[in-house]
Motif scaffolding. Structure first.
Motif, mmCIF file in Angstrom:
data_model
loop_
_atom_site.group_PDB
_atom_site.id
_atom_site.type_symbol
_atom_site.label_atom_id
_atom_site.label_comp_id
_atom_site.label_asym_id
_atom_site.label_seq_id
_atom_site.Cartn_x
_atom_site.Cartn_y
_atom_site.Cartn_z
ATOM 1 N N ARG A 44 -3.824 -6.358 -10.613
ATOM 2 C CA ARG A 44 -2.696 -5.837 -9.832
ATOM 3 C C ARG A 44 -1.823 -6.973 -9.321
ATOM 4 N NH1 ARG A 44 -0.904 -4.195 -4.598
ATOM 5 N NH2 ARG A 44 -2.515 -5.467 -3.599
ATOM 6 N N ILE A 45 -2.436 -7.991 -8.756
ATOM 7 C CA ILE A 45 -1.638 -9.084 -8.184
ATOM 8 C C ILE A 45 -1.000 -9.928 -9.293
ATOM 9 C CG2 ILE A 45 -2.935 -9.098 -6.019
ATOM 10 C CD1 ILE A 45 -3.493 -12.046 -8.191
ATOM 11 N N GLU A 46 -1.670 -10.050 -10.436
ATOM 12 C CA GLU A 46 -1.073 -10.811 -11.537
ATOM 13 C C GLU A 46 0.127 -10.067 -12.127
ATOM 14 O OE1 GLU A 46 -3.849 -12.166 -14.456
ATOM 15 O OE2 GLU A 46 -4.804 -13.588 -13.087
ATOM 16 N N ARG A 47 0.047 -8.740 -12.170
ATOM 17 C CA ARG A 47 1.211 -7.973 -12.618
ATOM 18 C C ARG A 47 2.395 -8.220 -11.674
ATOM 19 N NH1 ARG A 47 -2.617 -3.881 -13.545
ATOM 20 N NH2 ARG A 47 -2.061 -2.802 -11.605
ATOM 21 N N GLY A 48 2.102 -8.286 -10.372
ATOM 22 C CA GLY A 48 3.156 -8.552 -9.397
ATOM 23 C C GLY A 48 3.796 -9.917 -9.595
ATOM 24 N N VAL A 49 2.963 -10.925 -9.862
ATOM 25 C CA VAL A 49 3.472 -12.283 -10.081
ATOM 26 C C VAL A 49 4.329 -12.334 -11.349
ATOM 27 C CG1 VAL A 49 2.821 -14.666 -10.620
ATOM 28 C CG2 VAL A 49 1.583 -13.414 -8.848
ATOM 29 N N LYS A 50 3.860 -11.697 -12.410
ATOM 30 C CA LYS A 50 4.620 -11.694 -13.673
ATOM 31 C C LYS A 50 5.967 -11.003 -13.515
ATOM 32 C CE LYS A 50 0.404 -11.570 -16.486
ATOM 33 N NZ LYS A 50 -0.462 -10.692 -17.318
ATOM 34 N N LYS A 51 5.995 -9.959 -12.705
ATOM 35 C CA LYS A 51 7.251 -9.235 -12.480
ATOM 36 C C LYS A 51 8.203 -10.069 -11.634
ATOM 37 C CE LYS A 51 9.070 -4.821 -10.745
ATOM 38 N NZ LYS A 51 8.720 -3.508 -10.137
ATOM 39 N N LYS A 52 7.669 -10.722 -10.620
ATOM 40 C CA LYS A 52 8.495 -11.510 -9.701
ATOM 41 C C LYS A 52 8.961 -12.810 -10.345
ATOM 42 C CE LYS A 52 8.410 -12.850 -4.807
ATOM 43 N NZ LYS A 52 9.231 -11.734 -4.306
ATOM 44 N N TYR A 53 8.068 -13.430 -11.147
ATOM 45 C CA TYR A 53 8.372 -14.690 -11.818
ATOM 46 C C TYR A 53 8.071 -14.529 -13.318
ATOM 47 C CZ TYR A 53 7.351 -15.943 -6.955
ATOM 48 O OH TYR A 53 7.282 -15.971 -5.594
ATOM 49 N N PRO A 54 9.000 -14.011 -14.113
ATOM 50 C CA PRO A 54 8.738 -13.710 -15.523
ATOM 51 C C PRO A 54 8.160 -14.873 -16.329
ATOM 52 C CG PRO A 54 10.818 -12.732 -14.854
ATOM 53 C CD PRO A 54 10.362 -13.599 -13.701
ATOM 54 N N GLY A 55 8.501 -16.105 -15.966
ATOM 55 C CA GLY A 55 7.978 -17.260 -16.692
ATOM 56 C C GLY A 55 6.470 -17.400 -16.572
ATOM 57 N N MET A 56 5.872 -16.715 -15.590
ATOM 58 C CA MET A 56 4.426 -16.807 -15.394
ATOM 59 C C MET A 56 3.645 -16.038 -16.456
ATOM 60 S SD MET A 56 3.601 -18.818 -12.929
ATOM 61 C CE MET A 56 1.875 -18.335 -12.821
ATOM 62 N N ARG A 57 4.315 -15.149 -17.207
ATOM 63 C CA ARG A 57 3.618 -14.407 -18.258
ATOM 64 C C ARG A 57 3.001 -15.369 -19.262
ATOM 65 N NH1 ARG A 57 4.851 -8.966 -18.320
ATOM 66 N NH2 ARG A 57 6.535 -8.338 -16.912
ATOM 67 N N LYS A 58 3.783 -16.322 -19.714
ATOM 68 C CA LYS A 58 3.305 -17.313 -20.675
ATOM 69 C C LYS A 58 2.227 -18.198 -20.055
ATOM 70 C CE LYS A 58 5.701 -21.025 -21.422
ATOM 71 N NZ LYS A 58 6.774 -21.971 -21.839
ATOM 72 N N ILE A 59 2.429 -18.562 -18.803
ATOM 73 C CA ILE A 59 1.476 -19.442 -18.132
ATOM 74 C C ILE A 59 0.122 -18.762 -17.972
ATOM 75 C CG2 ILE A 59 0.964 -20.597 -15.932
ATOM 76 C CD1 ILE A 59 3.985 -21.191 -15.712
ATOM 77 N N PHE A 60 0.109 -17.488 -17.593
ATOM 78 C CA PHE A 60 -1.157 -16.758 -17.479
ATOM 79 C C PHE A 60 -1.846 -16.661 -18.839
ATOM 80 C CE2 PHE A 60 0.277 -14.673 -13.380
ATOM 81 C CZ PHE A 60 -0.773 -15.166 -12.627
ATOM 82 N N TYR A 61 -1.081 -16.311 -19.866
ATOM 83 C CA TYR A 61 -1.675 -16.123 -21.195
ATOM 84 C C TYR A 61 -2.316 -17.418 -21.706
ATOM 85 C CZ TYR A 61 -2.228 -15.165 -26.145
ATOM 86 O OH TYR A 61 -2.760 -15.027 -27.398
ATOM 87 N N PHE A 62 -1.544 -18.491 -21.713
ATOM 88 C CA PHE A 62 -2.056 -19.750 -22.263
ATOM 89 C C PHE A 62 -3.026 -20.445 -21.308
ATOM 90 C CE2 PHE A 62 1.810 -19.232 -24.861
ATOM 91 C CZ PHE A 62 1.230 -19.344 -26.125
ATOM 92 N N GLY A 63 -2.860 -20.217 -20.006
ATOM 93 C CA GLY A 63 -3.802 -20.800 -19.048
ATOM 94 C C GLY A 63 -5.202 -20.247 -19.236
ATOM 95 N N TYR A 64 -5.313 -18.915 -19.336
ATOM 96 C CA TYR A 64 -6.617 -18.298 -19.578
ATOM 97 C C TYR A 64 -7.156 -18.681 -20.958
ATOM 98 C CZ TYR A 64 -6.563 -15.343 -15.403
ATOM 99 O OH TYR A 64 -6.581 -14.890 -14.104
ATOM 100 N N GLU A 65 -6.261 -18.806 -21.934
ATOM 101 C CA GLU A 65 -6.667 -19.209 -23.283
ATOM 102 C C GLU A 65 -7.305 -20.596 -23.257
ATOM 103 O OE1 GLU A 65 -7.120 -19.495 -27.469
ATOM 104 O OE2 GLU A 65 -6.756 -17.749 -26.192
ATOM 105 N N GLU A 66 -6.686 -21.517 -22.520
ATOM 106 C CA GLU A 66 -7.232 -22.875 -22.433
ATOM 107 C C GLU A 66 -8.579 -22.889 -21.714
ATOM 108 O OE1 GLU A 66 -4.536 -25.814 -20.927
ATOM 109 O OE2 GLU A 66 -2.961 -25.313 -22.367
ATOM 110 N N LEU A 67 -8.710 -22.102 -20.653
ATOM 111 C CA LEU A 67 -9.994 -22.029 -19.953
ATOM 112 C C LEU A 67 -11.075 -21.466 -20.867
ATOM 113 C CD1 LEU A 67 -9.066 -20.757 -16.361
ATOM 114 C CD2 LEU A 67 -9.545 -23.086 -17.103
ATOM 115 N N PHE A 68 -10.712 -20.482 -21.675
ATOM 116 C CA PHE A 68 -11.669 -19.913 -22.628
ATOM 117 C C PHE A 68 -12.078 -20.956 -23.657
ATOM 118 C CE2 PHE A 68 -12.292 -17.960 -26.838
ATOM 119 C CZ PHE A 68 -13.458 -17.236 -26.579
#
Length: 208
Positions: free
Chosen positions: A105-129
């Protein structure tokens, strides 16, 4: 960064993120790196703490900051504490389940408020994996329901595990949560299922 730029420091990135928020809103927030197992936001001290993971990349750092700022923005501190304190059961487990339900829920809010965070969340979790943060010593056959739900939202498709119709029903319910009271209500439902799962496992082990 959120605009494709590289911030010069952790505090530079968080200030850049906040600067794109609502005009006139002042947020007091410090960013620190300590020897902790995972990132977290101290709601009382208004401190965002990041782990001293080895070779933490810029993308991972930005993702962790963005996630915790999501909690600072969208998770109501008093209601969070009240939900845990009033719960009649294992409060630590309840807190863990609620965090897993609240995170999307909170990540959806961040992505909506700061659209550039969509890429950061995707690749950030990918790198951690890729570095094994999620899967160190992992046995997919022993994953609990809450582990599976957490993986489904953070690293979907990366870990293979068994699912059923109920699992996907819960995924849809988590996706549908728009308010914190909805999160608390769903947390109680999932907690009951987790308790049942634990009891069944204990019974199975006692028989074998």
């Amino acid at each position: 960064g959120i605009d494709g730029e590289t911030p010069v420091s952790l505090n530079d990135f968080y200030r850049k993120l906040w600067s794109k928020g609502d005009a006139g809103v002042t947020i007091h927030l410090d960013v620190q790196q300590n020897n902790v197992p995972t990132a977290y936001f101290d709601t009382k001290k208004r401190v965002l703490v990041l782990p001293n993971w080895k070779n933490l990349s810029q993308m991972e750092t930005e993702m962790l900051i963005g996630h915790e700022i999501g909690h600072a923005l969208y998770t109501p501190t008093n209601a969070w504490v009240a939900a845990i304190e009033s719960f009649d059961g294992n409060k630590e487990v309840f807190k863990h389940v609620m965090n897993v339900v609240e995170d999307p829920r909170i990540e959806r809010g961040v992505k909506k408020k700061y659209p550039g965070m969509r890429k950061i969340f995707y690749f950030g979790y990918e790198e951690l994996f890729q570095r094994g943060i999620f899967t160190e010593d992992l046995d997919p056959s022993k994953l609990t329901l809450i582990d599976k739900l957490n993986f489904q939202f953070k690293i979907p498709g990366k870990v293979q595990f068994e699912t059923d119709e109920k699992f996907w029903e819960l995924v849809q319910k988590i996706e549908a949560c728009e308010t914190f009271p909805q999160v608390v209500a769903l947390t109680k439902e999932i907690y009951a299922l987790c308790e049942k799962e634990t009891q069944q496992k204990q019974q199975s082990e006692s028989v074998s």
